[in-house]
Structure formats: structure tokens, C-alpha cells
Write a protein that holds these residues in place. Structure first.
Motif, PDB file in Angstrom:
ATOM      1  N   GLY A 100       0.681  -0.981   0.312  1.00  9.46           N
ATOM      2  CA  GLY A 100      -0.375  -0.286   0.047  1.00  9.46           C
ATOM      3  C   GLY A 100       0.648   1.267   0.003  1.00  9.46           C
ATOM      4  N   ALA A 101       0.294   2.335  -0.765  1.00  8.57           N
ATOM      5  CA  ALA A 101       1.240   3.811  -0.131  1.00  8.57           C
ATOM      6  C   ALA A 101       1.510   4.013   0.552  1.00  8.57           C
ATOM      7  CB  ALA A 101       0.109   5.176  -1.169  1.00  8.57           C
ATOM      8  N   ASN A 102       0.715   3.298   2.387  1.00 10.61           N
ATOM      9  CA  ASN A 102       0.861   3.910   3.844  1.00 10.61           C
ATOM     10  C   ASN A 102       1.926   3.450   3.739  1.00 10.61           C
ATOM     11  OD1 ASN A 102      -1.635   5.098   4.332  1.00 10.61           O
ATOM     12  ND2 ASN A 102      -2.130   3.576   4.448  1.00 10.61           N
ATOM     13  N   GLU A 103       2.592   2.185   2.952  1.00 13.42           N
ATOM     14  CA  GLU A 103       4.200   1.141   3.358  1.00 13.42           C
ATOM     15  C   GLU A 103       5.149   2.871   3.250  1.00 13.42           C
ATOM     16  OE1 GLU A 103       6.868  -2.139   4.736  1.00 13.42           O
ATOM     17  OE2 GLU A 103       5.533  -1.825   1.943  1.00 13.42           O
ATOM     18  N   ASN A 172      -6.584  16.423  -3.496  1.00 13.68           N
ATOM     19  CA  ASN A 172      -6.481  16.801  -1.839  1.00 13.68           C
ATOM     20  C   ASN A 172      -7.771  15.919  -0.946  1.00 13.68           C
ATOM     21  OD1 ASN A 172      -5.411  16.388   0.970  1.00 13.68           O
ATOM     22  ND2 ASN A 172      -6.931  18.410   1.632  1.00 13.68           N
ATOM     23  N   ASN A 173      -7.089  14.532  -0.348  1.00 17.32           N
ATOM     24  CA  ASN A 173      -8.442  14.030   0.400  1.00 17.32           C
ATOM     25  C   ASN A 173      -8.595  14.615   2.044  1.00 17.32           C
ATOM     26  OD1 ASN A 173      -9.906  11.584   1.585  1.00 17.32           O
ATOM     27  ND2 ASN A 173      -8.417  10.801   1.282  1.00 17.32           N
ATOM     28  N   PRO A 174      -9.304  15.114   2.629  1.00 20.24           N
ATOM     29  CA  PRO A 174     -10.843  14.987   2.069  1.00 20.24           C
ATOM     30  C   PRO A 174     -11.492  16.028   0.980  1.00 20.24           C
ATOM     31  CG  PRO A 174     -11.295  16.139   3.772  1.00 20.24           C
ATOM     32  CD  PRO A 174      -9.363  15.618   3.226  1.00 20.24           C
ATOM     33  N   LEU A 199       4.590  14.495  -3.169  1.00 18.78           N
ATOM     34  CA  LEU A 199       3.139  14.639  -3.918  1.00 18.78           C
ATOM     35  C   LEU A 199       1.912  13.488  -4.080  1.00 18.78           C
ATOM     36  CD1 LEU A 199       1.892  16.990  -5.571  1.00 18.78           C
ATOM     37  CD2 LEU A 199       3.010  15.749  -7.252  1.00 18.78           C
ATOM     38  N   ASP A 200       1.549  13.115  -3.086  1.00 15.28           N
ATOM     39  CA  ASP A 200       0.084  12.149  -2.960  1.00 15.28           C
ATOM     40  C   ASP A 200      -0.506  11.799  -4.453  1.00 15.28           C
ATOM     41  OD1 ASP A 200      -0.625  10.086  -2.441  1.00 15.28           O
ATOM     42  OD2 ASP A 200      -1.204  10.522  -0.182  1.00 15.28           O
ATOM     43  N   GLU A 201      -0.726  11.418  -5.135  1.00 17.47           N
ATOM     44  CA  GLU A 201      -1.114  11.088  -6.327  1.00 17.47           C
ATOM     45  C   GLU A 201      -2.571  10.212  -6.004  1.00 17.47           C
ATOM     46  OE1 GLU A 201       0.823  13.940  -9.609  1.00 17.47           O
ATOM     47  OE2 GLU A 201       0.751  12.059 -10.033  1.00 17.47           O
ATOM     48  N   ALA A 202      -2.851  10.134  -4.922  1.00 12.42           N
ATOM     49  CA  ALA A 202      -3.711   8.527  -4.401  1.00 12.42           C
ATOM     50  C   ALA A 202      -5.256   8.680  -6.182  1.00 12.42           C
ATOM     51  CB  ALA A 202      -4.193   8.221  -3.385  1.00 12.42           C
ATOM     52  N   TYR A 203      -5.635   9.841  -6.293  1.00 11.02           N
ATOM     53  CA  TYR A 203      -6.831   9.847  -7.096  1.00 11.02           C
ATOM     54  C   TYR A 203      -6.648  10.658  -8.342  1.00 11.02           C
ATOM     55  CZ  TYR A 203      -8.618   9.010  -2.556  1.00 11.02           C
ATOM     56  OH  TYR A 203      -8.721   8.232  -0.914  1.00 11.02           O
ATOM     57  N   ALA A 204      -5.046  10.663  -8.442  1.00  7.88           N
ATOM     58  CA  ALA A 204      -4.452  11.675  -9.815  1.00  7.88           C
ATOM     59  C   ALA A 204      -5.736  10.726 -10.858  1.00  7.88           C
ATOM     60  CB  ALA A 204      -3.010  11.472 -10.043  1.00  7.88           C
ATOM     61  N   ARG A 229       1.244   6.874  -5.662  1.00  4.56           N
ATOM     62  CA  ARG A 229       0.136   6.001  -6.056  1.00  4.56           C
ATOM     63  C   ARG A 229      -0.174   4.891  -5.403  1.00  4.56           C
ATOM     64  NH1 ARG A 229      -0.159   8.169 -12.024  1.00  4.56           N
ATOM     65  NH2 ARG A 229       1.046   9.996 -12.063  1.00  4.56           N
ATOM     66  N   THR A 230      -0.906   4.555  -6.276  1.00  7.26           N
ATOM     67  CA  THR A 230      -1.517   3.251  -5.217  1.00  7.26           C
ATOM     68  C   THR A 230      -2.465   2.514  -5.862  1.00  7.26           C
ATOM     69  OG1 THR A 230      -3.114   2.364  -3.263  1.00  7.26           O
ATOM     70  CG2 THR A 230      -3.924   4.538  -4.271  1.00  7.26           C
ATOM     71  N   PHE A 231      -2.266   1.643  -5.801  1.00  6.74           N
ATOM     72  CA  PHE A 231      -4.017   0.083  -6.386  1.00  6.74           C
ATOM     73  C   PHE A 231      -4.748   0.503  -6.015  1.00  6.74           C
ATOM     74  CE2 PHE A 231       0.515  -0.693  -8.665  1.00  6.74           C
ATOM     75  CZ  PHE A 231      -0.227  -0.656  -9.997  1.00  6.74           C
ATOM     76  N   SER A 232      -5.116   1.014  -4.441  1.00  2.00           N
ATOM     77  CA  SER A 232      -6.341   0.430  -3.998  1.00  2.00           C
ATOM     78  C   SER A 232      -7.217   1.389  -4.445  1.00  2.00           C
ATOM     79  CB  SER A 232      -5.641   1.170  -2.667  1.00  2.00           C
ATOM     80  OG  SER A 232      -4.696   0.687  -1.916  1.00  2.00           O
ATOM     81  N   LYS A 233      -7.307   2.375  -5.555  1.00  2.00           N
ATOM     82  CA  LYS A 233      -8.150   3.586  -5.420  1.00  2.00           C
ATOM     83  C   LYS A 233      -8.565   3.261  -6.508  1.00  2.00           C
ATOM     84  CE  LYS A 233      -7.885   4.540  -1.383  1.00  2.00           C
ATOM     85  NZ  LYS A 233      -7.267   5.978  -0.812  1.00  2.00           N
ATOM     86  N   ILE A 234      -8.624   3.461  -7.824  1.00  2.00           N
ATOM     87  CA  ILE A 234      -8.848   3.464  -9.322  1.00  2.00           C
ATOM     88  C   ILE A 234      -8.513   2.028 -10.056  1.00  2.00           C
ATOM     89  CG2 ILE A 234      -7.167   4.647 -11.617  1.00  2.00           C
ATOM     90  CD1 ILE A 234      -9.800   6.008 -12.093  1.00  2.00           C
ATOM     91  N   PHE A 240      -5.781  -5.635  -1.686  1.00  2.00           N
ATOM     92  CA  PHE A 240      -4.551  -6.499  -2.397  1.00  2.00           C
ATOM     93  C   PHE A 240      -3.630  -6.003  -1.096  1.00  2.00           C
ATOM     94  CE2 PHE A 240      -7.199  -8.535  -5.378  1.00  2.00           C
ATOM     95  CZ  PHE A 240      -6.832  -9.512  -4.959  1.00  2.00           C
ATOM     96  N   ARG A 241      -3.546  -4.781  -1.279  1.00  2.00           N
ATOM     97  CA  ARG A 241      -2.195  -4.062  -0.384  1.00  2.00           C
ATOM     98  C   ARG A 241      -0.987  -3.635  -1.135  1.00  2.00           C
ATOM     99  NH1 ARG A 241      -4.001  -1.204   0.828  1.00  2.00           N
ATOM    100  NH2 ARG A 241      -2.617  -0.075   2.266  1.00  2.00           N
ATOM    101  N   ILE A 242      -1.289  -2.435  -2.854  1.00  2.00           N
ATOM    102  CA  ILE A 242      -0.193  -2.479  -2.670  1.00  2.00           C
ATOM    103  C   ILE A 242      -0.325  -0.433  -3.414  1.00  2.00           C
ATOM    104  CG2 ILE A 242      -0.933  -3.331  -5.189  1.00  2.00           C
ATOM    105  CD1 ILE A 242       2.022  -4.610  -5.488  1.00  2.00           C
TER     106      ILE A 242
END
Ligand SMILES: *Cc1c(COP(=O)(O)O)cnc(C)c1O
Length: 374
Positions: A100-103, A172-174, A199-204, A229-234, A240-242
């Protein structure tokens, strides 16, 4: 001799860990069902993909040979980084994949910060930057948002010789607000290269505004930039946490030293690589989210409820009653939303955009809850 039988946690546990208030995750669906007695649950609390995982990822997961679960995965996500490099025209060494991007937030903070250092971010943004900094014994400078958006001059003013990293969440989240390209570049120019900028682009991938900057394409110009970036969102792979980061090779060379090897499991790697190429799923998700946002936002406005809706797959609503009460009453009706008091938005809730049925169910439940409160 008497053996003492209570641990002296005061002396064992660092003060910054003792002071840290742990995040309380929500319970599994079955447990919530027993407590709240709903029939069906709509999960609108975590900004998950309303269409589910990418079909190409599902296919890759189905093709995964379970017996190979006895082998350790690729320790550096070899093929996934090759896929990312091809997709973004960078070197595979410029990517670090995490659980996850969290890690990867933790990796970056641990690679650059030591006691006495600080990080700078907004007061109302993704909370994990601040959390990791706090339980790592670092100071966080929280700059209040201005009208739901980052306050650029104040961010610059708060940075000092001990500031290692500035965290920007774009969009920005939220709140869904975003830095357009020229504003972001002006900020990066003003920061200079004494500090790192994340630059956190989790929702880019959700943003379609032509002036939205692709952080990865800015890496050439800014050697101090790190993009998440994350695979959790779109991509729909939250379970799966990546997730990953991209940065210059000299930065990733340092950050990689703090990574725990094998934290990204084999199935997640396979699923993510397949999802990365599934442009159709991304396009379809964008369309559904846009369509349902176009349905939900005017419906909320018509009720006279204050709403903050901008980019991303979520919106925020200001409730006339306590947001924790709204959370419980909505759950009784099978709708899980996010109450925002803990995120410094008292009486606001955040709602993820779901499929049409979920949006209808949300509106119906909200009507009941607010009528009850009259
Ligand atoms: C969801 C989210 C992440 C990361 O999620 P992971 O599931 O850990 O990859 C990071 N940043 C923001 C802003 C998010 O909303």
C-alpha cells in the motif's frame, strides 16, 4: 527474590509512542451486521472502486497458481517495476513498491528524518503523514487549509532548517481541491532543493482537468520530488495492499534502504501488473464516478445541505447534527460513510461515490436520518 510481574511500560515505551492515539479500524461487515441489523451494506467510507477490481487483474488473480504460495515473492517487485517504467518512461530503479502507499509513507519518513526534524503538511488532509511522523517521534507542522485548499505561502513560512519533507495531497483527500500545474511549479520553485516534496497522487487517475499536473512527468525538473500512487483506488485492489512511489534514482537508492523486503505479496504483484494495463477499466470507473457525482451533488444541494465536491471519487457534506450520530444512524440503514470529526472537520461526513443504486440508497437513508433529527 520476588519477580516483578508487571511491565514498566513507562520506561519501556518512548513517550511519543505512549502519547500516540491509535486509529480504530471499522469492524468486519458480519460484525457490523450483528450490531446494526442492516440487510445490505453499501461501503461508502473508504473511496474504493465502485466497479470492483480491474477485470484484467481478476483474470491474472484467477491464473495465479496457489501452490506457488510456498515461494517468497519477488523482493523488489521486479516485473511490476518494469511495467511501471515502461508506462511512465522512467528507469525501473526509480520506483519503489510497498504494501500500500501507506507503507511507502513510512519508508520516506524513515529514510530522511531523525529526532528533531519535522514535516510540514495541511491540517486537513490524509492523516497518515502526520500519524507516521508522530509515532516516529517527529514534529509535524500542520498548516490550516484556506477555503478547503492548501495555503501555499503559509506552508513556505512554516518550513525551517529542520523541515525534511512537505507532504501535498493532490487532489486533496478529503476536500477534493487540487494544485494546478502552474501553482504547483511555483510552489516547487519557491521550496528550492533544501527540502523534499511528496506529492501524493492517490486519486490522480480520477482527475480530468487539463491543467492537472502529472507529478511523475515533473520528476525530471525537480530532483527533490517524490510521487506516491496506489492500486487501492481507481485500480480497485485495496484489499491486496499495493502502492508505489516514483522519484529520482538517487532518492530511491536511499529510500529503498528503509524498505522491509518481501512486504509486497506475490498475488498483489500479479494483480497490480495486470491492472496497470487495464485502461478500459480506468476509463469506465472515471465515467461512472463522474456520472454519479453529477447525480449526487445537485440532489444534496437541493436539500440545502452544505457540500464540498471537487476532484476525486468522494464528496464531503456538513451535517446539522453530530457526525458520529449520523455514522451510526446511516449504518443502521446499511450505509457506511466516514465521520470526519477525527479529521478536524467536526460534523462533516465524507461519502465515496458509488454505483447508482448505492447513491439512491445513500440519499434515501440521509433523508430519514435528517428527518428524524428534526
Ligand atoms: C487511500 C490513500 C492512500 C493509500 O492507500 P493504500 O491503500 O495504502 O495504497 C494514500 N493517500 C491517500 C490520499 C489516500 O486517500
Amino acid at each position: 527474590m520476588m519477580r516483578p510481574n508487571t511491565l514498566n511500560l513507562e520506561s519501556l515505551v518512548p513517550r511519543h509512542v505512549q502519547r500516540f492515539e491509535p486509529y480504530i479500524p471499522s469492524r468486519p461487515e458480519e460484525e457490523l451486521r450483528k450490531l446494526y441489523r442492516f440487510q445490505k451494506l453499501y461501503r461508502l467510507n473508504n473511496n474504493e472502486n465502485p466497479l470492483g477490481p480491474s477485470p484484467q487483474a481478476l483474470e491474472a488473480i484467477a491464473g495465479f497458481h496457489p501452490a506457488s504460495g510456498c515461494y517468497y515473492p519477488s523482493g523488489d517487485c521486479f516485473y511490476l517495476r518494469q511495467g511501471l517504467a515502461e508506462r511512465f518512461q522512467l528507469n525501473p530503479d526509480q520506483f519503489i513498491v510497498g504494501n500500500g502507499a501507506n507503507e511507502v509513507i513510512g519508508m520516506v519518513i524513515h529514510a530522511f528524518c531523525q529526532e528533531g526534524d519535522n514535516i510540514v503538511t495541511a491540517d486537513k488532509t490524509f492523516a497518515v503523514y502526520e500519524w507516521v511522523a508522530s509515532f516516529s517521534g517527529l514534529e509535524t507542522q500542520l498548516v490550516p487549509l484556506q477555503g478547503f485548499s492548501y495555503d501555499d505561502p503559509e506552508l513556505l513560512r512554516r518550513m525551517n532548517g529542520k523541515t525534511k519533507i512537505v507532504f501535498l495531497c493532490n487532489p486533496n483527500n478529503p476536500t477534493g481541491t487540487y494544485w494546478d500545474r502552474s501553482r504547483l511549479c511555483r510552489f516547487l520553485d519557491a521550496v528550492g532543493i533544501q527540502h523534499l516534496v511528496v506529492l501524493d497522487e492517490a486519486y490522480a487517475e480520477y482527475v480530468q482537468c487539463p491543467d492537472f499536473p502529472d507529478g511523475i512527468s515533473l520528476l525530471h525538473e525537480y530532483p527533490n520530488l517524490i510521487v506516491f500512487r496506489t492500486f487501492s483506488k481507481i485500480y480497485g485492489l485495496a484489499g491486496f495492499r499495493i502502492g508505489y512511489l516514483a522519484a529520482s534514482g538517487s532518492l530511491t537508492d536511499m529510500i529503498r534502504r528503509t524498505a522491509v523486503v518481501y512486504s509486497v505479496n506475490a498475488l498483489a504483484q500479479v494483480a497490480a501488473l495486470a491492472a496497470l494495463g487495464d485502461n478500459e477499466h480506468i476509463q469506465r470507473t472515471r465515467e461512472v464516478v463522474q456520472e454519479e457525482k453529477n447525480f449526487l451533488v445537485p440532489a444534496i444541494r437541493k436539500k440545502g445541505i452544505p457540500i464540498q465536491a471537487d476532484q476525486g471519487c468522494f464528496v464531503m457534506l456538513r451535517m446539522p447534527i453530530n457526525d458520529t450520530l449520523v455514522y451510526r444512524k446511516m449504518l443502521q440503514r446499511g450505509i457506511m460513510i466516514r465521520s470526519m470529526t477525527g479529521f478536524r472537520f467536526p460534523n462533516w461526513i465524507r461519502v465515496s461515490i458509488g454505483q447508482h443504486e448505492a447513491m439512491e440508497a445513500f440519499l434515501a437513508a440521509l433523508n430519514e436520518v435528517l428527518d428524524d433529527a428534526q
